[in-house]
Design an enzyme around this catalytic site. Structure first.
Site, PDB file in Angstrom:
ATOM      1  CG  PHE A  19      -0.371   0.459   2.491  1.00 15.80           C
ATOM      2  CD1 PHE A  19      -0.499   1.777   2.906  1.00 15.80           C
ATOM      3  CD2 PHE A  19       0.308  -0.424   3.326  1.00 15.80           C
ATOM      4  CE1 PHE A  19       0.039   2.212   4.105  1.00 15.80           C
ATOM      5  CE2 PHE A  19       0.837   0.000   4.524  1.00 15.80           C
ATOM      6  CZ  PHE A  19       0.712   1.319   4.921  1.00 15.80           C
ATOM      7  CE  LYS A  20       3.745   1.567   4.866  1.00 14.78           C
ATOM      8  NZ  LYS A  20       5.002   1.233   5.486  1.00 14.78           N
TER       9      LYS A  20
END
Length: 488
Positions: free
Chosen positions: A125-126
């Site tokens: 998700f980063k």
């Protein structure tokens, strides 16, 4: 839009977005937040329902980055959020959706939804924020003909997302700290296999909190920070947090048909950056009912939301778990929420976080001898929490695979386990995915007896040559290493 520090003195000057973009901590040691949260109207939500992700990102970010020309900001979001960049989708999902939703459970009027956030280049998700941050940095540095040395820390996914976003960017070097031998083999290989000359990986003998403490120590040395042109991509960087706000809006708009409907989000949480973005979205007026923080065995945040006690663990008390990106006992973004919780009183925030550094925490439960009673106000911000263990996540991975044919990673499993404990009738519960399961294959193999599927291009990543150095948690030695490799 003006920004203030959570520890600002009366003499502190509000800053604009571009002024805080390249940095992390404010000069007073606090974190930046908007002087007032921009508000979103129902009419805007209606207009945004059918927008492509890049256009939605533009509409939200323009409320925060008011000093960047609209045309430039729109070009940056269009360049960032493309199906080509977010192509690692599961069968049945569309890359054009960027963050597709999938209903996992429908039990009467209770609904559990998974929001895929791990389709980017490093499968975590980063990437959702880091890809934008890379383009924002390059845009800003080019305008000023400047350089930037990024100094950050990672417990697993931030590092690779930052390095893939910044590799080859003109005027940018990345110095990334990670806890030595405490990431998964896949995570380590993703970072250490990069051979780009502007990427420097440092494995620190310690835990993530030791790495994070060094980042803060260097950031607080204002002379060294200025001389070495130090910036950060950790979640203390405001631009990264605000980029994450976008997918809360996308999740809400994709899961509902009208603005009278509320949803809840469960967020695997260690450093409080991801769920802090949800708090900001809620403060902007997004109809979020509950924000549920799901922790692993390192349950500092769960303890606070249950008891009002924020108690930081020492390095020796921090567990090395099978959801290692959450092996954090000092949540660096938590200060942003506490700032709102105590009525945006910077002096009070300063006192409380001085206690964190000197006494290991604070107590807002309101009990005799406590530091205050603000914890009683947590409910009005919608926060709940829960805890998951290795046994829980193995069972959840197996259960989700058996029932829905989806292999989830260990952190997402923590989220699903805790989400099931807080589902409410008539309120869809969205679990934010942390990463693709391939990044944590050791536990997937234990849970399912088979390897996690890998997207094309990642088949043999662990066998690639690796470039990194091992160092002790020594701030002076780290400064010397940075200086020796910047030429400044």
């Amino acid at each position: 839009m003006q920004y203030v520090s959570t520890r600002a003195t009366p003499a502190s000057q509000p800053q604009q977005f571009s002024s805080i973009l390249l940095g992390g901590l404010a000069p007073d040691g606090g974190l930046y937040l908007p002087a007032a949260y921009p508000q979103v109207t129902g009419a805007e939500l209606d207009a945004w329902r059918k927008l492509p992700y890049a256009d939605l990102a533009y509409e939200i970010l323009r409320k925060f980055a008011t000093d960047i020309p609209d045309a430039d900001l729109k070009a940056l979001t269009a360049k960032t959020y493309t199906p080509a960049a977010y192509r690692n989708v599961r069968e049945g999902e569309s890359a054009a959706d960027i963050t597709p939703l999938r209903v996992l459970e429908q039990d009467g009027d209770k609904t559990l939804i998974l929001q895929a956030l791990s389709n980017g280049p490093t499968l975590a998700f980063k990437d959702m924020a880091m890809q934008l941050l890379g383009n924002l940095f390059e845009y800003t540095l080019a305008k000023e003909d400047a350089e930037l040395n990024i100094f950050g820390a990672t417990s697993g996914d931030t590092g690779s997302a930052a390095e893939y976003a910044m590799r080859g960017k003109k005027g940018i070097r990345v110095f990334m700290l990670s806890p030595h031998q405490k990431m998964s083999a896949f995570q380590s290989a993703q970072m250490f296999s990069l051979q780009d000359p502007n990427i420097f990986n440092i494995a620190v003998e310690g835990v993530f909190d030791d790495c994070q403490d060094m980042v803060k120590a260097v950031s607080n040395d204002l002379r060294f920070k200025a001389m070495q042109k130090i910036g950060t991509v950790n979640s203390i960087n405001w631009a990264r947090v605000v980029a994450q706000v976008v997918y809360y809006f996308r999740g809400y708009l994709a899961a509902t048909t009208d603005n009278g409907q509320k949803v809840s989000f469960t967020v695997p949480s260690g450093n409080f950056g991801n769920i802090c973005a949800g708090h900001i979205a809620r403060m902007m007026g997004l109809p979020i009912d509950k924000l549920v923080a799901a922790t692993n065995e390192n349950d500092v945040l769960d303890e606070f939301f249950r008891t009002g006690v924020y108690r930081v663990r020492k390095s020796a008390e921090t567990y090395h778990t099978s959801s290692p990106s959450m092996d954090i006992s000092k949540a660096s973004n938590f200060e942003r929420f506490v700032f709102d919780l105590v009525g945006r009183d910077p002096a009070r925030v300063g006192v409380l976080f001085h206690k964190v550094e000197t006494e290991g925490g604070f107590d807002l439960s309101g009990k005799p001898g406590s530091d205050g009673d603000e914890w009683t106000q947590v409910a009005r911000y919608g926060f709940l929490s829960g805890r998951s263990t290795h046994k829980d996540r193995v069972a959840t991975i197996r259960d989700v695979q058996d029932d829905y044919g989806i292999t989830i990673d260990t952190h997402t499993a923590d989220g699903v386990k805790v989400a099931r404990e807080h589902m409410a009738p008539g309120v869809p519960m969205i679990v934010l995915e942390t990463a693709l399961a391939a990044k944590f294959n050791e536990t997937i193999l234990e849970a399912l007896g088979m390897d996690a599927e890998r997207p094309a291009g990642f088949e043999d990543i662990e066998s690639l040559p690796q470039k990194f150095v091992v160092m002790k948690a020594d701030v002076a030695a780290m400064k010397a290493y940075i200086a020796a490799n910047t030429g400044l």
